[in-house]
Design an enzyme around this catalytic site. Sequence first.
Site, PDB file in Angstrom:
ATOM      1  N   ASP A  55     -71.157  -2.317 -29.511  1.00 21.07           N
ATOM      2  CA  ASP A  55     -70.114  -3.222 -29.010  1.00 21.07           C
ATOM      3  C   ASP A  55     -70.510  -4.688 -29.179  1.00 21.07           C
ATOM      4  O   ASP A  55     -71.699  -5.028 -29.272  1.00 21.07           O
ATOM      5  CB  ASP A  55     -69.872  -2.985 -27.515  1.00 21.07           C
ATOM      6  CG  ASP A  55     -69.022  -1.755 -27.243  1.00 21.07           C
ATOM      7  OD1 ASP A  55     -68.746  -0.994 -28.194  1.00 21.07           O
ATOM      8  OD2 ASP A  55     -68.646  -1.554 -26.078  1.00 21.07           O
ATOM      9  N   HIS A 106     -62.404  -3.957 -30.264  1.00 21.23           N
ATOM     10  CA  HIS A 106     -62.937  -4.156 -28.914  1.00 21.23           C
ATOM     11  C   HIS A 106     -62.124  -5.196 -28.135  1.00 21.23           C
ATOM     12  O   HIS A 106     -62.418  -5.446 -26.974  1.00 21.23           O
ATOM     13  CB  HIS A 106     -64.400  -4.597 -29.010  1.00 21.23           C
ATOM     14  CG  HIS A 106     -65.184  -4.412 -27.747  1.00 21.23           C
ATOM     15  ND1 HIS A 106     -64.978  -3.369 -26.866  1.00 21.23           N
ATOM     16  CD2 HIS A 106     -66.202  -5.145 -27.203  1.00 21.23           C
ATOM     17  CE1 HIS A 106     -65.822  -3.465 -25.854  1.00 21.23           C
ATOM     18  NE2 HIS A 106     -66.573  -4.532 -26.029  1.00 21.23           N
ATOM     19  N   HIS A 110     -63.840 -10.900 -24.899  1.00 18.93           N
ATOM     20  CA  HIS A 110     -64.503  -9.911 -24.041  1.00 18.93           C
ATOM     21  C   HIS A 110     -64.173 -10.230 -22.586  1.00 18.93           C
ATOM     22  O   HIS A 110     -64.928 -10.871 -21.868  1.00 18.93           O
ATOM     23  CB  HIS A 110     -66.019  -9.948 -24.257  1.00 18.93           C
ATOM     24  CG  HIS A 110     -66.690  -8.683 -23.808  1.00 18.93           C
ATOM     25  ND1 HIS A 110     -66.908  -8.380 -22.495  1.00 18.93           N
ATOM     26  CD2 HIS A 110     -67.172  -7.615 -24.518  1.00 18.93           C
ATOM     27  CE1 HIS A 110     -67.508  -7.217 -22.402  1.00 18.93           C
ATOM     28  NE2 HIS A 110     -67.677  -6.718 -23.625  1.00 18.93           N
ATOM     29  N   HIS A 201     -75.456  -2.143 -28.082  1.00 19.07           N
ATOM     30  CA  HIS A 201     -74.904  -3.466 -28.389  1.00 19.07           C
ATOM     31  C   HIS A 201     -75.702  -4.122 -29.512  1.00 19.07           C
ATOM     32  O   HIS A 201     -76.935  -4.067 -29.516  1.00 19.07           O
ATOM     33  CB  HIS A 201     -74.934  -4.369 -27.157  1.00 19.07           C
ATOM     34  CG  HIS A 201     -74.098  -3.848 -26.014  1.00 19.07           C
ATOM     35  ND1 HIS A 201     -74.539  -2.842 -25.183  1.00 19.07           N
ATOM     36  CD2 HIS A 201     -72.854  -4.196 -25.593  1.00 19.07           C
ATOM     37  CE1 HIS A 201     -73.591  -2.578 -24.284  1.00 19.07           C
ATOM     38  NE2 HIS A 201     -72.566  -3.387 -24.511  1.00 19.07           N
TER      39      HIS A 201
END
Length: 244
Positions: A55, A106, A110, A201
Amino acid sequence: MRATAATGAAAAAAAGVELLHLAPAAVRLPPVRHHLARRTAGYGERPGHVALTFDDGPDPTGTPPVLDALDRIGARATFFLLGDALERHPDLGRELVLRGHEVAVHGWHHRVPWYPAPRRDLAELRRTRDAVTAYCCEEPQWYRPPYGVLTAGLAAASRRLGLRPVLWTAWGRDWTDDATPASVLAAAAPRLRPGATLLLHDSDCTSAPGSWRTTLAALPLIADHCAARGLALGPLRDHAVPAA
């Protein structure tokens, strides 16, 4: 009295809307994810397969070394990309695909949309999907919401755009400032079984500074752990997650 009753009714209605908005986020809770929402969690049906996912990229500092490490261990993965990062580093998006990896959505930023905003949710997901398609020359299939918080608006938007929501069944907690390669393996190992989806990540944009280095050093440990148990690491496209 009437004003008080009207205010109370409005507050109750607003609370009800918010509850409906956040209800799908319950899938993030481990008991729900592992027992009631296995498809959304990312449990696959390909024998002996573990889906490896990353991610928060693409990141010019963390992503290239992670790609090199994946080459060394002979594994391919699915990268869930942030639209604003991809727009700044489109060359990395193209490199992901050229090196055999899968790209997915994604979100543009964020963040968690705590309050209902269906038009915004749809616009941002569409913008990200289109950016991934344009820059990476590959149409994404998957969507993972930031922090795993799948709201009603995001669920509806992803369905409309042909994206399948998927979370994870195992994680390495590699985003913490006290993580080590050994602790990443220890956190992930109990759930590294056939059909698992592992969350890691390749960027520290929402993690402890430099945490990608810990992930990098943990990758060979994870690969060895899986190989010793007859498990193959690969992308979600090869994971045989049941269709909705």
